[in-house]
Design a protein around this motif. Structure first.
Motif, PDB file in Angstrom:
ATOM      1  N   ASP A  14       0.849  -1.193   0.000  1.00  0.00           N
ATOM      2  CA  ASP A  14       0.000   0.000   0.000  1.00  0.00           C
ATOM      3  C   ASP A  14       0.885   1.243   0.000  1.00  0.00           C
ATOM      4  O   ASP A  14       1.447   1.614   1.034  1.00  0.00           O
ATOM      5  N   LEU A  15       1.014   1.875  -1.159  1.00  0.00           N
ATOM      6  CA  LEU A  15       1.907   3.021  -1.313  1.00  0.00           C
ATOM      7  C   LEU A  15       1.501   4.189  -0.419  1.00  0.00           C
ATOM      8  O   LEU A  15       2.356   4.806   0.226  1.00  0.00           O
ATOM      9  N   GLU A  39       7.082  -1.735 -15.706  1.00  0.00           N
ATOM     10  CA  GLU A  39       7.479  -2.566 -14.571  1.00  0.00           C
ATOM     11  C   GLU A  39       6.284  -3.001 -13.729  1.00  0.00           C
ATOM     12  O   GLU A  39       6.443  -3.747 -12.766  1.00  0.00           O
ATOM     13  N   GLY A  40       5.104  -2.481 -14.055  1.00  0.00           N
ATOM     14  CA  GLY A  40       3.904  -2.841 -13.294  1.00  0.00           C
ATOM     15  C   GLY A  40       3.925  -2.319 -11.871  1.00  0.00           C
ATOM     16  O   GLY A  40       3.523  -3.025 -10.942  1.00  0.00           O
ATOM     17  N   PHE A  55       9.589   3.839  -2.676  1.00  0.00           N
ATOM     18  CA  PHE A  55       8.606   2.827  -2.329  1.00  0.00           C
ATOM     19  C   PHE A  55       7.964   2.358  -3.630  1.00  0.00           C
ATOM     20  O   PHE A  55       7.625   3.176  -4.494  1.00  0.00           O
ATOM     21  N   LEU A  56       7.804   1.035  -3.780  1.00  0.00           N
ATOM     22  CA  LEU A  56       7.239   0.447  -4.992  1.00  0.00           C
ATOM     23  C   LEU A  56       6.020  -0.391  -4.648  1.00  0.00           C
ATOM     24  O   LEU A  56       6.124  -1.334  -3.858  1.00  0.00           O
ATOM     25  N   GLN A  57       4.886  -0.038  -5.227  1.00  0.00           N
ATOM     26  CA  GLN A  57       3.656  -0.814  -5.050  1.00  0.00           C
ATOM     27  C   GLN A  57       3.316  -1.471  -6.383  1.00  0.00           C
ATOM     28  O   GLN A  57       3.270  -0.803  -7.418  1.00  0.00           O
ATOM     29  N   PRO A  58       3.080  -2.785  -6.380  1.00  0.00           N
ATOM     30  CA  PRO A  58       2.725  -3.449  -7.642  1.00  0.00           C
ATOM     31  C   PRO A  58       1.355  -3.009  -8.139  1.00  0.00           C
ATOM     32  O   PRO A  58       0.450  -2.749  -7.347  1.00  0.00           O
ATOM     33  N   THR A  59       1.217  -2.933  -9.467  1.00  0.00           N
ATOM     34  CA  THR A  59      -0.084  -2.633 -10.067  1.00  0.00           C
ATOM     35  C   THR A  59      -0.639  -3.853 -10.797  1.00  0.00           C
ATOM     36  O   THR A  59      -1.783  -3.828 -11.243  1.00  0.00           O
TER      37      THR A  59
END
Length: 133
Positions: A14-15, A39-40, A55-59
């Motif tokens: 959760d970004l 990169e999704g 911070f990286l949140q997947p989509t």
């Protein structure tokens, strides 16, 4: 040659929650947020001195970050180093026996060219090379 630690990448579910937590923790404001469709992920940056926290949140469920979180949970995903010539660095690292995830640069977040050194070559540390476009 590495010129500095560019950023530390942290995988999160959760970004917005991560941004709120880090803002309270550090008392530093959010620098920016952007989507990296290739990169999704959606990413956010905080600048701490000369280094950024990303911070990286997947989509998507198939993105590398989603797979990382599924396997390892949230946490530090990679460390990124700034380089002056990413193509020369890829060649130098390969000549010294380092395995690249992909042997060519690609466009990444924050107006950078990026590539990754496989963790098998670096004591299980995913290492990113970054160069300004």
């Amino acid at each position: 040659m590495f010129t500095k630690i560019e950023h530390i990448g942290i995988a999160v579910k959760d970004l917005q929650s991560a941004n709120n937590m880090f803002g309270l923790l550090s008392e530093i404001g959010l620098l920016k947020t952007e989507s990296v469709e290739s990169e999704g992920v959606i990413v956010s940056f905080f600048k701490v001195g000369e280094t950024k926290i990303e911070f990286l949140q997947p989509t998507t469920e198939t993105s590398a970050i989603a797979k990382f979180i599924e396997k390892n949970g949230e946490g530090i995903h990679h460390i990124a180093f700034e380089v002056e010539d990413i193509d020369a660095e890829i060649s130098r690292l390969q000549a010294n026996g380092f395995e690249m995830i992909k042997a060519e640069k690609k466009e990444g977040a924050d107006n950078k060219y990026i590539c990754f050194v496989h963790p098998r070559s670096t004591n299980r540390i995913l290492t990113e090379l970054c160069m300004d476009k």
